[in-house]
Design an enzyme around this catalytic site. Structure first.
Site, mmCIF file in Angstrom:
data_model
loop_
_atom_site.group_PDB
_atom_site.id
_atom_site.type_symbol
_atom_site.label_atom_id
_atom_site.label_comp_id
_atom_site.label_asym_id
_atom_site.label_seq_id
_atom_site.Cartn_x
_atom_site.Cartn_y
_atom_site.Cartn_z
ATOM 1 N N HIS A 1 0.824 -1.218 0.000
ATOM 2 C CA HIS A 1 0.000 0.000 0.000
ATOM 3 C C HIS A 1 0.855 1.263 0.000
ATOM 4 O O HIS A 1 1.913 1.316 0.628
ATOM 5 C CB HIS A 1 -1.046 -0.008 1.116
ATOM 6 C CG HIS A 1 -0.548 0.005 2.526
ATOM 7 N ND1 HIS A 1 -0.359 1.169 3.233
ATOM 8 C CD2 HIS A 1 -0.240 -0.995 3.380
ATOM 9 C CE1 HIS A 1 0.033 0.874 4.465
ATOM 10 N NE2 HIS A 1 0.124 -0.430 4.588
ATOM 11 N N ASP B 1 -0.421 4.377 0.794
ATOM 12 C CA ASP B 1 -0.842 5.392 1.756
ATOM 13 C C ASP B 1 -0.233 5.119 3.124
ATOM 14 O O ASP B 1 0.232 4.002 3.407
ATOM 15 C CB ASP B 1 -2.376 5.448 1.862
ATOM 16 C CG ASP B 1 -2.975 4.141 2.356
ATOM 17 O OD1 ASP B 1 -2.535 3.075 1.893
ATOM 18 O OD2 ASP B 1 -3.859 4.186 3.233
ATOM 19 N N ASP C 1 5.519 1.296 7.968
ATOM 20 C CA ASP C 1 4.158 0.907 7.531
ATOM 21 C C ASP C 1 3.696 1.804 6.400
ATOM 22 O O ASP C 1 3.125 2.860 6.620
ATOM 23 C CB ASP C 1 3.226 0.986 8.745
ATOM 24 C CG ASP C 1 1.881 0.348 8.492
ATOM 25 O OD1 ASP C 1 1.664 -0.191 7.402
ATOM 26 O OD2 ASP C 1 1.038 0.406 9.384
ATOM 27 N N GLU D 1 -5.311 1.853 2.201
ATOM 28 C CA GLU D 1 -5.293 0.688 3.104
ATOM 29 C C GLU D 1 -5.526 1.100 4.542
ATOM 30 O O GLU D 1 -6.138 0.384 5.318
ATOM 31 C CB GLU D 1 -3.952 -0.040 2.973
ATOM 32 C CG GLU D 1 -3.938 -1.429 3.596
ATOM 33 C CD GLU D 1 -3.530 -1.458 5.066
ATOM 34 O OE1 GLU D 1 -3.678 -2.519 5.692
ATOM 35 O OE2 GLU D 1 -3.060 -0.431 5.601
ATOM 36 N N GLU D 2 -5.010 2.283 4.912
ATOM 37 C CA GLU D 2 -5.095 2.714 6.316
ATOM 38 C C GLU D 2 -6.469 3.294 6.658
ATOM 39 O O GLU D 2 -6.703 3.684 7.785
ATOM 40 C CB GLU D 2 -4.016 3.773 6.613
ATOM 41 C CG GLU D 2 -2.590 3.283 6.457
ATOM 42 C CD GLU D 2 -2.157 2.332 7.576
ATOM 43 O OE1 GLU D 2 -2.973 2.039 8.463
ATOM 44 O OE2 GLU D 2 -1.003 1.872 7.538
ATOM 45 N N GLU E 1 3.651 -5.947 4.520
ATOM 46 C CA GLU E 1 3.415 -5.330 5.833
ATOM 47 C C GLU E 1 4.649 -5.607 6.697
ATOM 48 O O GLU E 1 5.347 -6.603 6.485
ATOM 49 C CB GLU E 1 2.172 -5.934 6.508
ATOM 50 C CG GLU E 1 0.842 -5.587 5.850
ATOM 51 C CD GLU E 1 0.409 -4.148 6.057
ATOM 52 O OE1 GLU E 1 1.059 -3.418 6.837
ATOM 53 O OE2 GLU E 1 -0.577 -3.732 5.412
ATOM 54 N N HIS F 1 2.887 3.543 12.701
ATOM 55 C CA HIS F 1 1.993 4.641 13.125
ATOM 56 C C HIS F 1 2.623 5.521 14.209
ATOM 57 O O HIS F 1 1.945 6.358 14.771
ATOM 58 C CB HIS F 1 0.638 4.114 13.632
ATOM 59 C CG HIS F 1 -0.124 3.311 12.619
ATOM 60 N ND1 HIS F 1 -1.463 3.014 12.740
ATOM 61 C CD2 HIS F 1 0.257 2.729 11.460
ATOM 62 C CE1 HIS F 1 -1.863 2.283 11.718
ATOM 63 N NE2 HIS F 1 -0.832 2.091 10.921
#
Lengths: 357, 59
Positions: free
Chosen positions: A66, A68, A90, A120-121, A144, A323
């Site tokens: 991903h 984003d 991430d 995705e997030e 991931e 995150h």
């Protein structure tokens, strides 16, 4: 920049800040990068996903990362050992690992697609768009941060629901003739959590437990009137022994709205896809791989809601930094992960060819 | 002929892939019990019950 230089590429995509819904610039960059590598079979779709058809053949393998990130821009820099920036863990490193491994696999007889998705997030709108126009794969690998020795083979599912309650309002000093919307809400939350406790009897692991957390709630519009309306969002996490429809039937009644539904998945460690990664990791690192179960969700859950195929997640980085403002990736781990993925896909194709012959 | 081992739980034959490595997980086709390959040599395989797979709270 030097093309097909994985470190330069990672630095460039990290410099393009791309929180969910704002991925167009990074999507265009990846598209142009692949075009400049003489990849004619690359295109963008309506959700700004980038799809590269590396190779036609069988079995069909999708390598999906991903583009984003969560919001919160961070300075991007390379100190000679680690690369820092939002998405370093991430999961732009994992996305780039899959891309650069895929580019080295053109000689295989397998069908390989690299797919960079958006959103995705947030709501997985990118993955949902992919499912509208791409055919069913035989295997899928999601990028991931698992760490280079670890392969994630199971993810819990998620059922996010909004419950809504309505009654009559009363003066807060009056003897009440019925329960307030707030009381109804608390009663229902307790009902759900009691049922969840029943479902978890004799279960010893978090992964196999059902959880139902209140993540948001509200009621009332005055300080001297009982609330006539109340709402709560409950985030139900679903182990693979259930699906979201089972838990909807068991736990919910009354007025509710399903806001998000992702099915859990679990790939057996003896399946040929995890086996191929076990062998790939052993071949490159000379160490045993560890399989892990994830309590969170990823786009693999979206794919699994459509197709019952083997799915794993793999990528460099420490997921505990995901995150956070400390996102950083070791360049040595990142480059090693590319070799692991390449080796693992070769193992997968070799075994499939052997089984066919 | 493929190498096999008996499941300690249900007695079914568990087929061991010919390229299996120590540390790999194999599953009983009947009861699903998972075993780790401890060693494999000279046509003999030693299995032990696989440890519980670890959990990670992240994505």
């Amino acid at each position: 920049m030097n093309y097909q230089d994985p470190v330069a590429f990672l630095l460039e995509i990290l410099k393009i800040y791309s929180p969910s819904t704002k991925e167009s610039q990074v999507s265009n960059f990846i598209y142009n990068y692949l075009k400049n590598l003489n990849s004619n079979d690359v295109y963008q779709d309506n959700a700004n996903n980038v799809i590269l058809k590396v190779k036609e053949g069988s079995p069909k393998i999708y390598m999906i990362g991903h583009m984003d990130t969560v919001p919160g821009e961070l300075p991007v820099f390379y100190d000679g050992k680690n690369i820092y920036g939002r998405g370093a863990v991430d999961a732009k490193s994992a996305l780039s690992v899959l891309l650069h491994a895929a580019l080295n696999l053109k000689d295989l007889p397998c069908g390989i697609k690299f797919i960079a998705v958006t959103d995705e997030e947030r709501l997985s709108e990118g993955m949902k768009e992919i499912l509208k126009h791409e055919e069913k794969p035989d295997y899928s690998i999601f990028g991931e941060p698992t760490g280079i020795n670890n392969v994630a083979i199971s993810y819990k599912g998620r059922l996010l629901v909004k419950l809504y309650f309505k009654t009559n309002p009363y003066h807060s000093s009056s003897p009440l003739e019925e329960k307030t919307a707030f009381e109804l809400m608390i009663e229902e939350i307790n009902n759900i959590q009691n049922k969840v406790r029943g479902l978890n009897e004799n279960v010893t692991s978090y992964f196999d437990s059902v959880t139902a957390q209140v993540v948001k709630c509200g009621c009332g519009d005055s300080t001297n009137k009982t609330p006539a309306e109340a709402f709560t969002y409950i985030d139900i996490r679903v182990p693979p022994r259930f699906n979201t429809f089972d838990l909807e039937r068991i736990l919910l009644h009354g007025q509710y709205f399903v806001e998000d539904r992702l099915e859990p998945f679990s790939t057996s460690p003896s399946n040929e896809l995890p086996r191929a990664f076990f062998r790939g990791i052993y071949s490159v690192l000379k160490e045993k791989a560890t399989f892990v179960k994830k309590l969170g969700t990823c786009d693999g859950n979206v794919l699994r809601s459509y197709y019952d195929i083997p799915i794993i997640a793999y990528g460099p980085g420490d997921s505990k930094l995901s995150h956070t403002d400390q996102e950083r990736i070791s360049v040595s781990e990142y480059l090693t992960a590319i070799k692991v993925v390449e080796r693992s896909i070769r193992e997968l194709c070799k075994n499939r060819q052997k089984n066919i012959n | 002929m493929p190498l096999t081992a008996k499941c300690k739980e249900c007695g079914a034959d568990i087929e061991i892939p010919d390229d299996a490595l120590p540390g790999e997980i194999v599953s009983c086709p009947d009861c699903g019990l998972e075993y780790e390959i401890v060693s494999i040599q000279a046509g003999k395989v030693e299995l032990k019950l696989a440890e519980e797979i670890g959990e990670d709270w992240g994505e």
